[in-house]
Design a protein around this motif. Structure first.
Motif, mmCIF file in Angstrom:
data_model
loop_
_atom_site.group_PDB
_atom_site.id
_atom_site.type_symbol
_atom_site.label_atom_id
_atom_site.label_comp_id
_atom_site.label_asym_id
_atom_site.label_seq_id
_atom_site.Cartn_x
_atom_site.Cartn_y
_atom_site.Cartn_z
ATOM 1 N N PRO A 58 -9.062 -8.050 -28.007
ATOM 2 C CA PRO A 58 -9.154 -6.986 -28.996
ATOM 3 C C PRO A 58 -8.640 -5.907 -28.026
ATOM 4 N N HIS A 59 -7.514 -5.239 -28.808
ATOM 5 C CA HIS A 59 -6.996 -4.029 -28.098
ATOM 6 C C HIS A 59 -6.205 -3.161 -28.972
ATOM 7 N N GLY A 60 -6.447 -2.069 -28.385
ATOM 8 C CA GLY A 60 -5.912 -0.925 -29.172
ATOM 9 C C GLY A 60 -6.689 0.606 -29.044
ATOM 10 N N MET A 61 -5.985 1.645 -29.025
ATOM 11 C CA MET A 61 -6.386 2.943 -28.981
ATOM 12 C C MET A 61 -6.626 3.700 -29.820
ATOM 13 N N GLU A 62 -8.084 3.463 -30.350
ATOM 14 C CA GLU A 62 -8.369 3.765 -31.857
ATOM 15 C C GLU A 62 -9.645 4.824 -31.593
ATOM 16 N N GLY A 63 -9.896 5.450 -30.503
ATOM 17 C CA GLY A 63 -10.834 6.554 -30.296
ATOM 18 C C GLY A 63 -12.520 5.869 -30.181
ATOM 19 N N MET A 64 -12.513 4.806 -29.615
ATOM 20 C CA MET A 64 -13.549 4.078 -29.227
ATOM 21 C C MET A 64 -14.046 4.270 -27.875
ATOM 22 N N LYS A 90 -13.123 12.666 -29.295
ATOM 23 C CA LYS A 90 -12.601 12.161 -30.512
ATOM 24 C C LYS A 90 -11.273 13.413 -30.728
ATOM 25 N N LYS A 91 -11.754 14.413 -30.453
ATOM 26 C CA LYS A 91 -10.610 15.593 -30.689
ATOM 27 C C LYS A 91 -9.489 15.437 -29.534
ATOM 28 N N THR A 92 -9.745 14.910 -28.517
ATOM 29 C CA THR A 92 -8.685 14.631 -27.595
ATOM 30 C C THR A 92 -7.600 13.495 -27.893
ATOM 31 N N HIS A 93 -8.503 12.463 -28.556
ATOM 32 C CA HIS A 93 -7.862 11.301 -28.840
ATOM 33 C C HIS A 93 -6.841 11.713 -30.048
ATOM 34 N N SER A 143 -2.756 11.258 -29.980
ATOM 35 C CA SER A 143 -2.162 10.331 -30.839
ATOM 36 C C SER A 143 -1.159 11.092 -31.748
ATOM 37 N N LYS A 144 -1.351 12.449 -32.012
ATOM 38 C CA LYS A 144 -0.214 13.174 -32.698
ATOM 39 C C LYS A 144 1.061 13.605 -31.686
#
Length: 1073
Positions: free
Chosen positions: A787-793, A1056-1059, A1063-1064
């Motif tokens: 499982p892989h992905g930059m999703e704020g975890m 979370k805010k940095t994430h 992403s933006k």
């Protein structure tokens, strides 16, 4: 004789000349004769069974007791003994033990009465506290030897670390280290006193009582000589008694002359092989067995005994020390194959090969002792000690599974260890904890520790905190048999017991061969640098072969001439093989395959892949079964949340679409229908980390009531195994690798709970999976789901470290492979493993099925999604999975931009989840006609042909690689040079220019050539090239630009805010024209 003694003693209590009938009257206290006065009421109450109606029965019991006291119940035996000892009427009977708790500081007399059958104190005479205390002390002494005898056993051939008891006189009181305060009850004068033996010991054999001196002597022989047994921590009384009987029974270690001669012959071969290599290859590292030559006879004894008990196949793992000897004398690997490994010859076949003391093998041969055919496999192992342990267990489990050996009676795993590694490597603990798990057990492993009492240059005082290197085995209640390796017959006994234990209880067992290392860590090392005292003593020791030969000569078992004859015979065999090896001009890596797949490659086109699409009826059948409750739904209570999931799946099946879980189930189910076993293993895989899979449904009211839909799709389907593992990555991944090595026609999958957890199994990934085929010609179709992905975890639940897998791929980034009709499968054949980042269920479906459809096997690494598991846009139609469809290595742009390529300003390549973010952001920005997005599903091997085709279609577009990972992570470092290779062109530079450059004295090479490599900063192109040319790659005309997160030491932010900000920014950089 015993009957006569008892009868004589009994009749001596009656008046002289008393007939038998009168004697009976005397014994029964007058119950049969009217002339005798009746006993008092209290006596009658104490012995209610003695009445007129029972007299015949009592007489029969007495007659039987006279013939054999053991033929009657113990209560009768006690009664007759007490009566014959002169007990008054009513006092000979001993009541059964009360269920009530005894009062404090009291012991029921009935517990020791049998021990005092010959004592006149039973009856009217008061029993003293000392008698009771003495009997309890004897029981304490017996238990103390069983529990602590190993502490003073003479285990060390060097005599350094243990108190030797071999020469202790039998009358000497035992060591207080063992018996502690129990010995205080006795002095030398008590040694001749006899004591009743409790049921917790077997030292008496058929004798019920022994003098204290003899009890101690036999206990010391059992527990304090050359064998030290650790077993009293085991919870099972049955198992403890079994071990007691194996070591305490008199004469249990006796060997006949034939067995001794065989042992001597095997020791001769073990010692002779090492001596031969030392003479012929004196400057070569071989990690010989000198100091533990007994290992070879020990392994052969385990194999002989196990074969006689029904075992047909042995899977072995071991470190480098002694491997060549084991290959030669246990597996009977052709000696010339071993000797050619010292010659430094070129390899005649594929692979990079490995050093000789890491290689494995597979042999089928006749066991001459049992006259049965057996299979022997030694798994190849890197220098990472103990790393092969779980691999061996997985391979063993697979052999048991495919041979229907559900109890482990036919296939046995044997693991060899070094003392420092056994206590120091955590993988040993992890592997032990698989031993009793239902889907991982191999029904008992025999562990043999070559205990050199040193690890490289570190002595045990600095390398472990536990008393023994084997203490880790106690966690699974495995008995541990320590044995002095210079006592060959003791070693043979321990090996027999270990094989019998495993056959009887199907549990792990440990043999600790306490030995020494005659040389340094290798033959070139100087051990006196760090262990001068130890090696001063070692150099004075005779080899075990000489010690044992002298022993047998003194016993008259062999003559000196016979000893020499056996030695010379084996020496001749070695010399013959050595001469033959000299004739060889090449070595063959294929000779060292440890897991051959008989018939798998025969008759197959090596460049033809079978179809992966499936008939729609099959998809619907699997989908409906997977979406339905158990057949007995009225009796099986399903959780309401699960029922909603099932209903949702059924709706997707009706609409001919599949999400990730449904696509996976269809891949598994279709393979099961075709007869392919599927095994899915890992932490929480039954439900899935993200609660998406639910392959095992649980009854909400009944414990252990479960239903697995995929295991019940078709009557004649292959078995489906899905199993939650222990919380281990290293051992479990190694186990699944071993499982995949056994049968190429099985889909074996390991899923990480989160992708980044794979780094705790990095040794298996680096040393076995990525390089196994190159080093050991060992293919594996193992699948890793990460499982892989930059999703704020946060940093620990985001990245599966895609970049590491790509860095270890074996394709050259600077070489463009030649294109052909079979380009894609040739790439798969040439690379060491496949790395993919699938973005659709259809893609996942096909790549799983392709693992079995390939004519060869390659490991498959898949970056699996998290949020995409439920994303509506990330669903696939059945049209993408039916017959005629296949795995798409890359999805090209299929939207409005593809209709007008000339208008496209930017072509974005990406992979995985970020594609959906880019598509959404592009739509919101109104750039669907100006930006094309292509997603790469198979990253390695790189799809050069498809990338070049897409770039040619959008010839004027800027190239961008967009990823969600940081710049120093993810696929960027792998993708960038390969896109450059695909887009590059040749630049012609004349040989005259080369000559000028070489002759120039006022310019450096770098100063002259820099402008030609980068024309914008130097002179213009030459007008025309000379006929003789050198082709040098120039800077690509269409560079690929990076769009993504900047470099970082951490895989992801925890804020979370940095994430959200990152992403933006990623999307803005990717889409900004």
């Amino acid at each position: 004789m015993n009957r006569a003694r008892v009868l004589s003693h009994l009749l001596s209590r009656a008046p002289p000349g008393t007939p038998l009938a009168a004697a009976r009257t005397f014994i029964y206290g007058g119950t049969r004769g009217k002339a005798s006065a009746p006993p008092p009421p209290t006596a009658l109450a104490a012995e209610p069974f003695l009445n007129g109606s029972s007299s015949n029965y009592v007489e029969e019991m007495y007659t039987a007791w006279l013939q054999d006291p053991k033929s009657v119940h113990q209560s009768w035996d006690t009664f007759f003994r007490n009566a014959s000892a002169g007990a008054a009427p009513g006092t000979a009977y001993t009541a059964p033990p009360s269920l009530a708790e005894p009062t404090p500081h009291h012991v029921p007399l009935s517990s020791i009465a049998p021990a005092m059958a010959t004592s006149p104190m039973v009856g009217d005479v008061q029993i003293s506290d000392k008698v009771i205390d003495d009997h309890l002390a004897v029981q304490g002494i017996i238990r103390a030897y069983q529990a602590r005898g190993h502490l003073v056993a003479a285990l060390d051939p060097l005599g350094i670390d243990r108190e030797a008891l071999k020469d202790r006189p039998p009358t000497t009181l035992p060591s207080r280290t063992v018996v502690r305060s129990y010995v205080d009850a006795f002095g030398e004068e008590d040694m001749e006193r006899s004591f009743k033996l409790p049921m917790s010991t077997y030292v008496g054999g058929k004798e019920g009582q022994l003098p204290l001196k003899e009890i101690i002597k036999r206990l010391e022989n059992a527990y304090c000589r050359s064998i030290g047994v650790e077993f009293m921590f085991i919870n099972s009384l049955e198992q403890c008694n079994w071990i007691r009987q194996k070591f305490e029974s008199p004469g249990v270690m006796t060997m006949d002359s034939l067995e001794k001669r065989l042992l001597l012959a095997r020791l001769t071969r073990s010692h002779g092989f090492e001596a031969f290599l030392a003479r012929k290859f004196s400057s070569e590292k071989r990690f010989g067995l000198e100091g533990c030559e007994i290992l070879i006879p020990a392994m052969k004894q385990v194999i002989d005994r196990s074969t006689s008990l029904g075992v047909e196949s042995f899977v072995m793992g071991m470190p480098h020390r002694g491997r060549l000897n084991v290959l030669a004398n246990v597996c009977r690997k052709p000696l010339e194959h071993i000797f050619t490994q010292f010659a430094g010859l070129e390899s005649a076949d594929e692979g990079s090969g490995d050093v000789k003391y890491h290689l494995g093998t597979y042999q089928e041969r006749l066991n001459r002792v049992t006259n049965k055919n057996i299979r022997l496999a030694i798994v190849a192992n890197p220098s990472h000690l103990e790393a092969c342990d779980p691999v061996v267990q997985g391979k063993t489990r697979a052999e048991q599974f495919y041979h229907g050996d559900s109890e482990g009676k036919k296939v046995l795993s044997i693991l060899l260890h070094g003392d420092a590694a056994f206590s120091g490597q955590g993988i040993v603990y992890e592997t032990f904890h698989l031993s009793e798990l239902p889907e991982y057990t191999t029904h008992g492993t025999i562990h043999i520790v070559v205990n050199n009492q040193i690890g490289f240059t570190t002595d045990p005082r600095m390398s472990r905190s536990s008393p023994y290197c084997t203490d880790v085995a106690r966690v699974v209640n495995a008995p541990i048999f320590h044995v002095n390796a210079d006592d060959p017959e003791a070693v043979m006994h321990v090996c027999n017991v270990a094989a019998d234990w495993r056959s009887t209880f199907h549990k792990d067992v440990v043999i600790d061969l306490v030995c020494y290392r005659r040389n340094g860590h290798n033959e070139i090392d100087e051990p006196m640098f760090t262990q001068p005292l130890m090696y001063t003593r070692i150099r004075k020791l005779k080899p075990v072969i000489e010690l044992y030969a002298d022993k047998l000569i003194n016993e008259g078992v062999v003559t000196p001439e016979e000893v020499k004859e056996v030695k010379d015979k084996y020496e001749k065999i070695l010399e013959t093989a050595f001469v033959e090896a000299k004739q060889e001009t090449q070595v063959f890596n294929k000779h060292w395959i440890d897991s051959p797949w008989s018939g798998f490659f025969e008759g197959k086109d090596p460049l033809k892949i079978s179809p992966t699409g499936v008939h729609e009826d099959t998809l619907k059948h699997i989908g409906k079964k997977f979406s339905s409750a158990p057949p007995n739904a009225s009796d099986f209570v399903i959780h309401r949340g699960i029922q909603r999931i099932l209903n949702s799946r059924m709706e997707m099946v009706e609409s001919r679409t599949a999400d990730w879980a449904l696509g996976e189930a269809m891949a598994f189910g279709s393979l099961l229908k075709e007869g392919t076993h599927v095994r899915l293993s890992g932490q929480d895989v039954e439900r899935g980390t993200f609660s998406h899979r639910h392959h095992v449904l649980h009854h909400q009211k009944v414990d252990k009531s479960q239903y697995n839909a995929l295991a019940n799709l078709y009557r004649d389907q292959a078995p489906y195994t899905v199993c939650n593992s222990s919380l281990s990555e290293y051992a479990v991944l190694g186990f699944e690798l071993g499982f995949s090595m056994t049968n190429p026609n099985a889909l074996v999958i390991w899923e990480a709970q989160f992708g980044d957890f794979n780094n705790t199994a990095q040794c298996i990934i680096d040393q076995f999976i990525s390089s196994g085929q190159s080093k050991w010609i060992r293919q594996s179709g193992l699948v890793l789901l990460l499982p892989h992905g930059m999703e704020g975890m946060g940093p620990e639940h985001s990245s599966a470290r895609l970049e590491r897998f790509l860095q270890m791929t074996s394709d050259d980034p600077d070489v463009l492979p030649p294109f052909s009709d079979d380009f894609a499968i040739r790439q798969l054949s040439d690379i060491n493993w496949i790395v993919a980042n699938c973005s659709t269920p259809a893609s996942y479906f096909h790549i799983l099925r392709r693992q079995i459809a390939l004519p060869f096997r390659k490991p498959l690494i898949i970056m699996t999604p998290k949020s995409l598991l439920r994303l509506p846009e990330a669903r696939s139609s059945f049209d993408e999975m039916i017959e005629g469809t296949e795995f798409q290595r890359m999805y090209p742009e299929a939207g409005p931009a593809s209709n007008n390529p000339a208008n496209v300003k930017r072509l974005i390549f990406c992979s995985g989840r970020v594609y959906y973010d880019l598509v959404q952001a592009r739509k919101e920005a109104g750039l669907e006609e100006k930006i094309a997005i292509a997603r790469v599903e198979q990253i390695a091997p790189f799809p050069y042909d498809l990338v070049m085709k897409e770039c040619a279609k959008y010839a004027d577009a800027e190239l961008v690689w967009s990823q969600e990972e940081h710049k120093n992570m993810g696929a960027w470092s792998y993708i960038q040079p390969r896109i450059a290779t695909a887009m590059n062109h040749e630049r012609h530079i004349s040989s005259e220019r080369v000559k000028i450059a070489r002759d120039s004295e006022d310019q450096s090479w770098y100063e002259y050539w820099f402008p030609w490599f980068f024309p914008s900063s130097g002179p213009p192109e030459p007008e025309s090239p000379a006929p003789s040319q050198v082709h040098v790659a120039s800077k690509p005309k269409r560079p690929v630009r990076y769009a993504g997160r900047p470099v970082s030491a951490s895989t992801a932010t925890g804020n979370k805010k940095t994430h959200i900000r990152e992403s933006k920014q990623l999307l803005e950089d990717s889409l900004a024209l």
